[in-house]
Scaffold this active site. Sequence first.
Site, mmCIF file in Angstrom:
data_model
loop_
_atom_site.group_PDB
_atom_site.id
_atom_site.type_symbol
_atom_site.label_atom_id
_atom_site.label_comp_id
_atom_site.label_asym_id
_atom_site.label_seq_id
_atom_site.Cartn_x
_atom_site.Cartn_y
_atom_site.Cartn_z
ATOM 1 N N CYS A 1 6.979 3.798 8.840
ATOM 2 C CA CYS A 1 5.966 2.859 8.404
ATOM 3 C C CYS A 1 6.308 1.475 8.937
ATOM 4 C CB CYS A 1 5.898 2.821 6.878
ATOM 5 S SG CYS A 1 4.392 3.536 6.234
ATOM 6 N N HIS B 1 1.196 3.275 9.542
ATOM 7 C CA HIS B 1 2.227 4.273 9.821
ATOM 8 C C HIS B 1 2.112 4.663 11.286
ATOM 9 C CE1 HIS B 1 5.125 7.468 8.775
ATOM 10 N NE2 HIS B 1 4.514 8.136 9.741
ATOM 11 N N CYS B 2 3.183 4.434 12.036
ATOM 12 C CA CYS B 2 3.151 4.652 13.482
ATOM 13 C C CYS B 2 3.838 5.970 13.832
ATOM 14 C CB CYS B 2 3.842 3.501 14.203
ATOM 15 S SG CYS B 2 3.832 3.673 16.001
ATOM 16 N N HIS C 1 0.843 -1.189 0.000
ATOM 17 C CA HIS C 1 0.000 0.000 0.000
ATOM 18 C C HIS C 1 0.884 1.246 0.000
ATOM 19 C CE1 HIS C 1 -3.669 -2.336 0.858
ATOM 20 N NE2 HIS C 1 -2.876 -3.066 1.632
#
Length: 390
Positions: A187, A180-181, A165
Amino acid sequence: LRKRQEQQEAAAARMAPAGGGGGSAARKMAPSHVLKCCQRVLAWVPVAFIALVVAWSYYAYVVELCVFTITSTGEKVVYLVIFHLSFVMFVWSYWKTIFTSPASPSNEFCLSKSDKEQYEKEERPESQQEILRRAAKDLPIYTTTASRAIRYCDRCQLIKPDRCHHCSACDLCVLKMDHHCPWVNNCVGFSNYKFFLLFLFYSLLYCLFVAATVLQYFIKFWTNELLDTRAKFHVLFLFFVAAMFFISILSLFSYHCWLVGKNRSTIEAFRAPMFRNGPDKNGFSLGCSKNLREVFGDEKKYWLLPVFTSLGDGSNFPTRLVNMDPEQLTVSSQNEPAKSCGPSQPFPTRPLSESQNRLLANENQWPEASSEEENVKSDVKKHIIVTLES
């Protein structure tokens, strides 16, 4: 001279708007560049916050608790040894999660120069999809969009592999993207998903150990059994912070353990991947044991170390075809000749990669028993032959 002067003035007048427009464009670009720089700086704020909390917890535990509060030497040594082990593993896994670059698709998923030019010239979506289908016919791609179209990223200009993605924050396509943190400013995907899980695991151990060992001194300070020193503030807040982070991380870690057991990403948990025969949330699940090995690797001695051991290349995944998609049927051995599943469903001979051969462990069939089949006679065994796709 007058005529030449008039010509020069006219030329200057014609160039003035162009020059003004160029200056305007430059002025427009400057704020955009400044905004991007500000966004990049602000993205590190959560990471800096975690780093400060961890640094303070180290000082509070080692100096204020172990050095100034605990009087027993044996207790100090035991606490400090276990604390530093958990602290090192926590920092190591956190570092790897932050600074491991997300894996992107290889060049084989990019359109050729001629296909790209033809794709950009075409205005009809049907014609563009025909170009993408031709380009993707030899690629290991078995998932599509909800409208049955080839998954193509206009931003990166490539055909998306399965489970890949585009991340708007990182501005690139990420293999097996999970999410996505912001707490790691990165990512979480194929290249660092194991590190992220270990980061959560060692965070839990770190917080649990700190909270458990600080609890008795927390109670003593609270009941005034110990002297009211500056260590009181650190010990009290250390317990509250450790307990708070433990509770919040526990739910997240439990959720990701469930995802690993089901072989799903966070994105796939909310939106099932679309195969040619329809959406299938268990399409990539090979069973709990094999799903675990796909993330952590074959050698169990490396499972708890933040070193990369995940199986596969991030672009090609074994697929359990519960609904018998004839377009995905393949053999599960490199040297095995073509077989058949019925008179009209041939198995094309496409070899599996080395990592996938290890993952599948030479298993060619998957039994899927339903509730009705459990009631048949014991001497009759009914099952659905489910093939595995590389």
